[in-house]
Every structure is written in C-alpha cells, then in structure tokens.
Scaffold this motif. Structure first.
Motif, short mmCIF file in Angstrom:
data_model
loop_
_atom_site.label_atom_id
_atom_site.label_comp_id
_atom_site.label_asym_id
_atom_site.label_seq_id
_atom_site.Cartn_x
_atom_site.Cartn_y
_atom_site.Cartn_z
N GLY A 116 0.81 -1.21 0.00
CA GLY A 116 0.00 0.00 0.00
C GLY A 116 0.84 1.27 0.00
N LEU A 117 1.95 1.26 0.74
CA LEU A 117 2.84 2.42 0.75
C LEU A 117 3.45 2.66 -0.63
CD1 LEU A 117 4.71 1.99 4.17
CD2 LEU A 117 2.72 3.43 3.65
N VAL A 118 3.87 1.59 -1.28
CA VAL A 118 4.43 1.72 -2.64
C VAL A 118 3.36 2.26 -3.59
CG1 VAL A 118 5.36 0.47 -4.63
CG2 VAL A 118 6.16 -0.09 -2.32
N ILE A 119 2.17 1.68 -3.52
CA ILE A 119 1.09 2.09 -4.42
C ILE A 119 0.67 3.53 -4.16
CG2 ILE A 119 -1.35 1.67 -4.96
CD1 ILE A 119 -0.69 -1.36 -4.54
N GLY A 120 0.48 3.90 -2.90
CA GLY A 120 0.09 5.27 -2.57
C GLY A 120 1.13 6.29 -3.00
N GLY A 121 2.41 5.97 -2.77
CA GLY A 121 3.47 6.87 -3.21
C GLY A 121 3.52 7.01 -4.71
N ALA A 122 3.39 5.88 -5.41
CA ALA A 122 3.41 5.92 -6.87
C ALA A 122 2.23 6.72 -7.41
CB ALA A 122 3.40 4.50 -7.44
N LEU A 123 1.06 6.53 -6.82
CA LEU A 123 -0.12 7.28 -7.26
C LEU A 123 0.00 8.77 -6.95
CD1 LEU A 123 -3.01 4.78 -6.43
CD2 LEU A 123 -1.94 5.25 -8.66
N GLY A 124 0.69 9.10 -5.86
CA GLY A 124 0.95 10.52 -5.57
C GLY A 124 1.79 11.17 -6.66
N ASN A 125 2.79 10.45 -7.13
CA ASN A 125 3.62 10.98 -8.22
C ASN A 125 2.87 10.99 -9.54
OD1 ASN A 125 5.78 11.62 -6.57
ND2 ASN A 125 6.88 9.72 -6.96
N VAL A 126 1.98 10.00 -9.76
CA VAL A 126 1.14 9.99 -10.96
C VAL A 126 0.22 11.21 -10.94
CG1 VAL A 126 -0.83 8.82 -12.05
CG2 VAL A 126 1.21 7.52 -11.46
N ALA A 127 -0.36 11.51 -9.79
CA ALA A 127 -1.24 12.69 -9.68
C ALA A 127 -0.48 13.96 -10.07
CB ALA A 127 -1.80 12.80 -8.27
N ASP A 128 0.75 14.09 -9.62
CA ASP A 128 1.57 15.25 -9.99
C ASP A 128 1.77 15.33 -11.50
OD1 ASP A 128 1.85 15.76 -7.31
OD2 ASP A 128 4.02 15.51 -7.26
N ARG A 129 2.11 14.19 -12.10
CA ARG A 129 2.34 14.18 -13.56
C ARG A 129 1.07 14.57 -14.31
NH1 ARG A 129 7.31 12.15 -14.36
NH2 ARG A 129 8.06 10.58 -12.90
N LEU A 130 -0.08 14.14 -13.80
CA LEU A 130 -1.34 14.50 -14.45
C LEU A 130 -1.67 15.98 -14.25
CD1 LEU A 130 -3.48 11.36 -13.54
CD2 LEU A 130 -2.66 12.01 -15.82
N LEU A 131 -1.45 16.50 -13.03
CA LEU A 131 -1.79 17.89 -12.72
C LEU A 131 -0.81 18.90 -13.29
CD1 LEU A 131 -2.82 17.44 -8.97
CD2 LEU A 131 -4.34 18.04 -10.87
N TYR A 132 0.49 18.60 -13.19
CA TYR A 132 1.51 19.59 -13.51
C TYR A 132 2.37 19.23 -14.73
CZ TYR A 132 0.43 20.58 -8.62
OH TYR A 132 -0.22 20.83 -7.44
N GLY A 133 2.40 17.96 -15.07
CA GLY A 133 3.29 17.51 -16.15
C GLY A 133 4.63 17.03 -15.65
N TYR A 134 4.85 17.09 -14.34
CA TYR A 134 6.10 16.68 -13.69
C TYR A 134 5.79 16.38 -12.24
CZ TYR A 134 5.64 21.66 -12.73
OH TYR A 134 5.15 22.89 -12.38
N VAL A 135 6.75 15.75 -11.55
CA VAL A 135 6.60 15.45 -10.14
C VAL A 135 7.19 16.59 -9.32
CG1 VAL A 135 7.27 13.85 -8.29
CG2 VAL A 135 6.63 12.95 -10.53
N LEU A 136 6.43 17.06 -8.34
CA LEU A 136 6.93 18.10 -7.45
C LEU A 136 7.83 17.49 -6.38
CD1 LEU A 136 3.64 20.12 -6.88
CD2 LEU A 136 5.66 20.88 -8.14
N ASP A 137 9.04 17.97 -6.29
CA ASP A 137 9.99 17.54 -5.26
C ASP A 137 10.36 18.74 -4.42
OD1 ASP A 137 10.16 14.85 -6.03
OD2 ASP A 137 11.71 15.26 -7.50
N PHE A 138 10.63 18.49 -3.13
CA PHE A 138 10.97 19.63 -2.26
C PHE A 138 11.91 19.29 -1.11
CE2 PHE A 138 7.15 17.82 -0.46
CZ PHE A 138 7.39 17.84 0.91
N LEU A 139 12.13 18.02 -0.80
CA LEU A 139 12.98 17.66 0.33
C LEU A 139 14.44 17.54 -0.11
CD1 LEU A 139 10.75 14.91 1.94
CD2 LEU A 139 11.26 17.16 2.90
N ASN A 140 15.32 18.16 0.64
CA ASN A 140 16.75 18.07 0.39
C ASN A 140 17.44 17.85 1.74
OD1 ASN A 140 19.45 19.93 0.45
ND2 ASN A 140 19.29 18.71 -1.41
N MET A 141 18.26 16.82 1.79
CA MET A 141 18.96 16.51 3.04
C MET A 141 20.45 16.35 2.77
SD MET A 141 16.23 13.83 4.63
CE MET A 141 16.71 14.03 6.33
#
Length: 156
Positions: free
Chosen positions: A95-120
């Motif tokens: 479920g974690l893999v699927i939810g994460g993958a679908l979160g990135n799919v949603a970004d690709r559908l909404l924006y055309g790319y995946v939004l990234d913001f964490l840097n460590m």
C-alpha cells in the motif's frame, strides 16, 4: 490494509506538497532552510524518475511513466492479494508503494512533472538531489516488501 496504506501515503504526499509548495510558497521562493544542512526545502520539477533519470522533458515520456506506474501498481496489488492474503505487513508495504506511486502519478497529471521539495545533506556532503514524501513511502514500502516476504526462501 493495502488500501489504507495506499490511501494515507497518497494523502500525506499530496498534503505535504500543497503545504510546502503552494501554502509556504516554495515555488516562488525556490529555497527554505528548515534545519540546515540536515533538512532544507528546495523546489524541484522532476520530469524523469528518481534522481532525474530519463529526464527528457517530452510529453510522450510523461505518459509512458504514468502508464508504467499504473501498471506496476496493478501488478503489485494483484500479487499481494493472490499470494499474501493474510500477511498484513506485506499488504501495508504494498500500500505504501502504491500510494506513493499514485501521488507521483497525480503530480504528472496535474503539472506535467513530479513536485519535489525535500533536500537533506550531512557531514560536509552537499546533496544536490531533491525528493518528496511519495518517494519516501515508495522506498519504505519496497524495503517492507523485502523484509516481510515470508515466501522468500530462507538460506540453508
């Protein structure tokens, strides 16, 4: 268990992106130091996969990555349902893999790319890469699938 893992991973990913990118204005500010150098917010638009691999920026690549992600989610869900019916931890990891993958799919559908913001970064090493909460869930879920797979052959 798989449904709820996917649901919460997706929801937390999308909520974190909305909060940091839009509400905190990271897309305009480009950078917010939270606990430097350990945790920083850096705006990123990823048209490829992890670490910018396959970053061609073409619309065809976007749709191929969406299709591939959906196919992997479907295959993973079918595999877990068929072979790990009572394995709660395997279902949660999937479920974690699927939810994460679908979160990135949603970004690709909404924006055309995946939004990234964490840097460590740490210990004098400057990490130039950014990632998101979905990536964390995908990684944690993949590790969980390996650790909790009771059907894997044990070494003799």
């Amino acid at each position: 268990m798989m449904f709820w893992g996917a649901f919460w991973a997706f929801l937390l990913d999308q909520a974190s992106k909305y909060l940091v990118i839009h509400w905190m204005g990271l897309s305009q500010r480009q950078s917010i130091d939270v606990l430097p150098p350990l945790l920083n917010f850096r705006y990123g638009e990823n048209t490829g996969i992890n670490f910018g691999l396959f970053d061609g920026g073409e619309d065809t690549a976007r749709w191929v990555l969406i299709g591939l992600s959906l196919l992997i989610c479907a295959v993973l869900a079918i595999w877990i349902r068929r072979s790990h019916r009572r394995a709660r931890w395997m279902a949660l990891a999937a479920g974690l893999v699927i939810g994460g993958a679908l979160g990135n799919v949603a970004d690709r559908l909404l924006y055309g790319y995946v939004l990234d913001f964490l840097n460590m970064s740490c210990c004098g090493i400057n990490n130039p890469f950014v990632f998101n909460i979905a990536d964390v869930f995908i990684f944690a879920g993949a590790i969980g699938l390996i650790l909790f797979d009771r059907s894997a052959k044990k070494p003799a």
